[in-house]
Write a protein that holds these residues in place. Structure first.
Motif, PDB file in Angstrom:
ATOM      1  N   UNK A   1       1.166  -0.866   0.054  1.00 12.54           N
ATOM      2  CA  UNK A   1      -0.072   0.060   0.232  1.00 12.54           C
ATOM      3  C   UNK A   1       0.911   1.148   0.183  1.00 12.54           C
ATOM      4  N   UNK A   2       1.081   2.311  -1.472  1.00 14.22           N
ATOM      5  CA  UNK A   2       1.208   3.287  -0.949  1.00 14.22           C
ATOM      6  C   UNK A   2       0.675   4.898  -0.755  1.00 14.22           C
ATOM      7  N   UNK A   3       1.411   5.661  -0.507  1.00 11.36           N
ATOM      8  CA  UNK A   3       0.813   6.769   0.142  1.00 11.36           C
ATOM      9  C   UNK A   3       0.627   8.006  -1.482  1.00 11.36           C
ATOM     10  N   UNK A   4      -0.364   8.731  -1.892  1.00 11.55           N
ATOM     11  CA  UNK A   4      -0.090   8.952  -2.749  1.00 11.55           C
ATOM     12  C   UNK A   4       0.924  10.445  -2.891  1.00 11.55           C
ATOM     13  N   UNK A   5       1.940  10.174  -3.627  1.00 14.37           N
ATOM     14  CA  UNK A   5       2.829  11.429  -3.216  1.00 14.37           C
ATOM     15  C   UNK A   5       2.326  12.625  -4.146  1.00 14.37           C
ATOM     16  N   UNK A   6       2.211  13.802  -3.804  1.00  9.18           N
ATOM     17  CA  UNK A   6       1.670  15.247  -4.512  1.00  9.18           C
ATOM     18  C   UNK A   6       2.775  15.526  -5.842  1.00  9.18           C
ATOM     19  N   UNK A   7       2.534  14.701  -6.759  1.00  7.15           N
ATOM     20  CA  UNK A   7       3.662  14.883  -8.080  1.00  7.15           C
ATOM     21  C   UNK A   7       2.682  15.322  -9.081  1.00  7.15           C
ATOM     22  N   UNK A   8       3.054  17.017  -9.068  1.00  5.09           N
ATOM     23  CA  UNK A   8       2.198  17.739 -10.507  1.00  5.09           C
ATOM     24  C   UNK A   8       0.594  17.584  -9.636  1.00  5.09           C
ATOM     25  N   UNK A   9      -0.108  18.795 -10.230  1.00  2.00           N
ATOM     26  CA  UNK A   9      -1.596  19.650  -9.764  1.00  2.00           C
ATOM     27  C   UNK A   9      -2.089  18.689  -9.468  1.00  2.00           C
ATOM     28  N   UNK A  10      -2.296  17.493 -10.252  1.00  2.00           N
ATOM     29  CA  UNK A  10      -3.446  16.133 -10.678  1.00  2.00           C
ATOM     30  C   UNK A  10      -2.865  15.545  -9.041  1.00  2.00           C
ATOM     31  N   UNK A  11      -1.751  14.563  -9.938  1.00  2.41           N
ATOM     32  CA  UNK A  11      -1.579  13.918  -8.188  1.00  2.41           C
ATOM     33  C   UNK A  11      -2.417  14.590  -6.620  1.00  2.41           C
ATOM     34  N   UNK A  12      -1.632  15.705  -6.546  1.00  2.00           N
ATOM     35  CA  UNK A  12      -2.338  16.545  -5.309  1.00  2.00           C
ATOM     36  C   UNK A  12      -4.215  16.717  -4.847  1.00  2.00           C
ATOM     37  N   UNK A  13      -4.148  17.032  -6.036  1.00  2.00           N
ATOM     38  CA  UNK A  13      -6.049  16.728  -5.706  1.00  2.00           C
ATOM     39  C   UNK A  13      -7.384  15.334  -5.567  1.00  2.00           C
ATOM     40  N   UNK A  14      -5.983  14.132  -5.466  1.00  3.23           N
ATOM     41  CA  UNK A  14      -6.905  13.204  -5.794  1.00  3.23           C
ATOM     42  C   UNK A  14      -6.909  12.832  -4.376  1.00  3.23           C
ATOM     43  N   UNK A  15      -6.686  13.246  -3.521  1.00  2.00           N
ATOM     44  CA  UNK A  15      -6.704  12.681  -1.686  1.00  2.00           C
ATOM     45  C   UNK A  15      -6.388  11.898  -0.922  1.00  2.00           C
ATOM     46  N   UNK A  16      -5.473  12.574  -0.305  1.00  4.97           N
ATOM     47  CA  UNK A  16      -4.518  11.735   0.584  1.00  4.97           C
ATOM     48  C   UNK A  16      -5.551  10.998   1.592  1.00  4.97           C
ATOM     49  N   UNK A  17      -4.499   9.989   1.633  1.00  2.82           N
ATOM     50  CA  UNK A  17      -5.294   8.586   2.725  1.00  2.82           C
ATOM     51  C   UNK A  17      -3.775   8.350   3.564  1.00  2.82           C
ATOM     52  N   UNK A  18      -3.575   8.750   4.597  1.00  2.00           N
ATOM     53  CA  UNK A  18      -2.999   8.119   5.665  1.00  2.00           C
ATOM     54  C   UNK A  18      -3.126   7.454   5.935  1.00  2.00           C
ATOM     55  N   UNK A  19      -1.582   6.492   5.812  1.00  2.88           N
ATOM     56  CA  UNK A  19      -1.947   4.849   5.858  1.00  2.88           C
ATOM     57  C   UNK A  19      -1.778   4.651   7.117  1.00  2.88           C
ATOM     58  N   UNK A  20      -1.349   5.044   8.246  1.00  2.00           N
ATOM     59  CA  UNK A  20      -1.486   4.634   9.643  1.00  2.00           C
ATOM     60  C   UNK A  20      -3.098   4.069  10.250  1.00  2.00           C
ATOM     61  N   UNK A  21      -3.470   4.356  10.597  1.00  2.83           N
ATOM     62  CA  UNK A  21      -4.293   3.205  11.136  1.00  2.83           C
ATOM     63  C   UNK A  21      -4.913   2.754  10.156  1.00  2.83           C
ATOM     64  N   UNK A  22      -4.980   2.634   8.571  1.00  3.24           N
ATOM     65  CA  UNK A  22      -5.367   0.963   8.352  1.00  3.24           C
ATOM     66  C   UNK A  22      -4.489   0.350   8.287  1.00  3.24           C
ATOM     67  N   UNK A  23      -2.901   0.489   9.182  1.00  2.00           N
ATOM     68  CA  UNK A  23      -2.046  -0.302   8.939  1.00  2.00           C
ATOM     69  C   UNK A  23      -2.012  -0.519  10.276  1.00  2.00           C
ATOM     70  N   UNK A  24      -3.130   0.081  10.585  1.00  2.00           N
ATOM     71  CA  UNK A  24      -3.002  -0.498  12.797  1.00  2.00           C
ATOM     72  C   UNK A  24      -4.087  -1.757  12.511  1.00  2.00           C
ATOM     73  N   UNK A  25      -5.510  -1.780  11.798  1.00  2.00           N
ATOM     74  CA  UNK A  25      -6.322  -1.807  11.333  1.00  2.00           C
ATOM     75  C   UNK A  25      -5.592  -3.407  11.194  1.00  2.00           C
ATOM     76  N   UNK A  26      -5.132  -3.790   9.687  1.00  2.00           N
ATOM     77  CA  UNK A  26      -4.611  -5.048   9.336  1.00  2.00           C
ATOM     78  C   UNK A  26      -3.451  -5.914  10.337  1.00  2.00           C
ATOM     79  N   UNK A  27      -3.145  -4.984  10.915  1.00  2.00           N
ATOM     80  CA  UNK A  27      -1.847  -5.332  12.090  1.00  2.00           C
ATOM     81  C   UNK A  27      -3.338  -6.373  12.827  1.00  2.00           C
ATOM     82  N   UNK A  28      -3.565  -5.520  13.565  1.00  2.00           N
ATOM     83  CA  UNK A  28      -4.975  -6.655  14.495  1.00  2.00           C
ATOM     84  C   UNK A  28      -5.559  -7.261  14.002  1.00  2.00           C
ATOM     85  N   UNK A  29      -6.539  -7.646  12.417  1.00  2.00           N
ATOM     86  CA  UNK A  29      -7.056  -8.361  11.979  1.00  2.00           C
ATOM     87  C   UNK A  29      -6.454  -9.039  11.130  1.00  2.00           C
TER      88      UNK A  29
END
Length: 326
Positions: A189-217
């Protein structure tokens, strides 16, 4: 520093090169190449196979061990399997891998494996055909899945699925986990890097909460995998499921960065999030000696910045990912 080691000003050993063999791609992923983009490099400016073999050979003399072919889509470069054979044969190169969107992989998988490519990273952001068409700009899910099966049949291991997490697909992570478990793939799983205007508008998702959810599950524990990249891995104790997290925004890995990127036209980028760069094409085509090129390589590594500024100055880097190499 030792004559056979590249160490930058911050004590990091640079032994990994990501080589963009073409800036062309058959997709138009929203975070990489926007629809209508036409600012591609002229093929006459692309480094030839002879030039690449010479340059990478000099890097290898200085301690380069790992090379990854990227793009654009590397399988669009004509005779790329021949380049793979030449690079894999260079003294000092221990690992040659390929990042691909897999649309062209099925007819090339066996030849790539025979040429010396050992590992695959495949971009797949969704398992829903309509969503793939929206994200990738083309209805290619069937081709990608066929390419993955061809890669598995050819004996590539491991095969890693790269899923860029964004608002568009974050609800599909569980489905992707199940797909990877069923087929023995490693999910990254990869956090979206803000390379160019289009990517910056895509909506950043922080993977840390997802990481902890998968760890527990799944009862995941810390794991190490070969590859030399920036992912931090977790796995089930029996290794039935392994997931990696590439988190340049929420938990950057700059202090352990061991890589540089070379564009198809011979520009060495020292950091994705900074503009430090050195051009090698003028040297290669201007009669420079091996000693002069080696000195330029050393000078370039000394220019490598301490860290990126994606969080502090996301607008700083204007180039698109296809222009830099993945």
């Amino acid at each position: 520093m030792s004559s056979a080691t590249l160490i930058d000003r911050f004590g990091r050993r640079i032994e990994y090169l990501r080589l963009s063999v073409t800036d062309r791609c058959d997709l138009r992923c929203v975070y990489c190449i926007p629809e209508g983009f036409k600012d591609f490099e002229e093929p006459a400016h692309w480094l030839t196979f002879d030039e690449l073999e010479r340059l990478l050979g000099l890097f290898a003399r200085l301690g380069l061990k790992r090379v990854r072919f990227t793009g654009g889509e590397p399988l669009l470069r004509r005779n790329v399997t021949e380049l793979a054979r030449r690079v894999a044969s260079l003294p000092g190169i221990e690992d040659l891998s390929l990042s691909t969107n897999a649309t062209q992989l099925a007819p090339h998988a066996e030849a790539l494996k025979a040429a010396g490519v050992t590992r695959l990273n495949v971009s797949l952001d969704s398992l829903d055909a309509e969503r793939v068409a929206r994200i990738n700009g083309r209805p290619v899910l069937g081709q990608v899945l066929a390419g993955l099966e061809a890669g598995r049949a050819a004996g590539f291991a491991p095969i890693k699925i790269n899923m860029v997490a964004m608002q568009e697909n974050v609800d599909e992570i569980d489905r992707m986990v199940e797909y990877c478990i069923d087929r023995g793939f490693i999910l990254r799983l990869i956090e979206l890097m803000p390379m160019g205007d289009t990517a910056r508008k895509m909506g950043y998702v922080d993977l840390q909460p997802i990481k902890e959810q998968l760890r527990r599950r799944f009862g995941l524990v810390d794991a190490l995998l070969p590859g030399g990249g920036p992912a931090r891995y977790l796995a089930t104790p029996d290794r039935r499921f392994t997931v990696g997290f590439i988190t340049p925004i929420s938990q950057h890995f700059c202090d352990t960065c061991n890589r540089v990127r070379l564009t198809v036209d011979g520009v060495l980028h020292l950091c994705l999030g900074q503009e430090a760069r050195v051009e090698f094409r003028p040297l290669l085509r201007g009669g420079a000696s091996d000693a002069e090129i080696v000195e330029t390589i050393r000078h370039a590594i000394d220019m490598k910045p301490e860290r990126h500024e994606f969080r502090d100055a996301p607008e700083k880097v204007l180039r698109f990912m296809n222009m830099t190499g993945g």
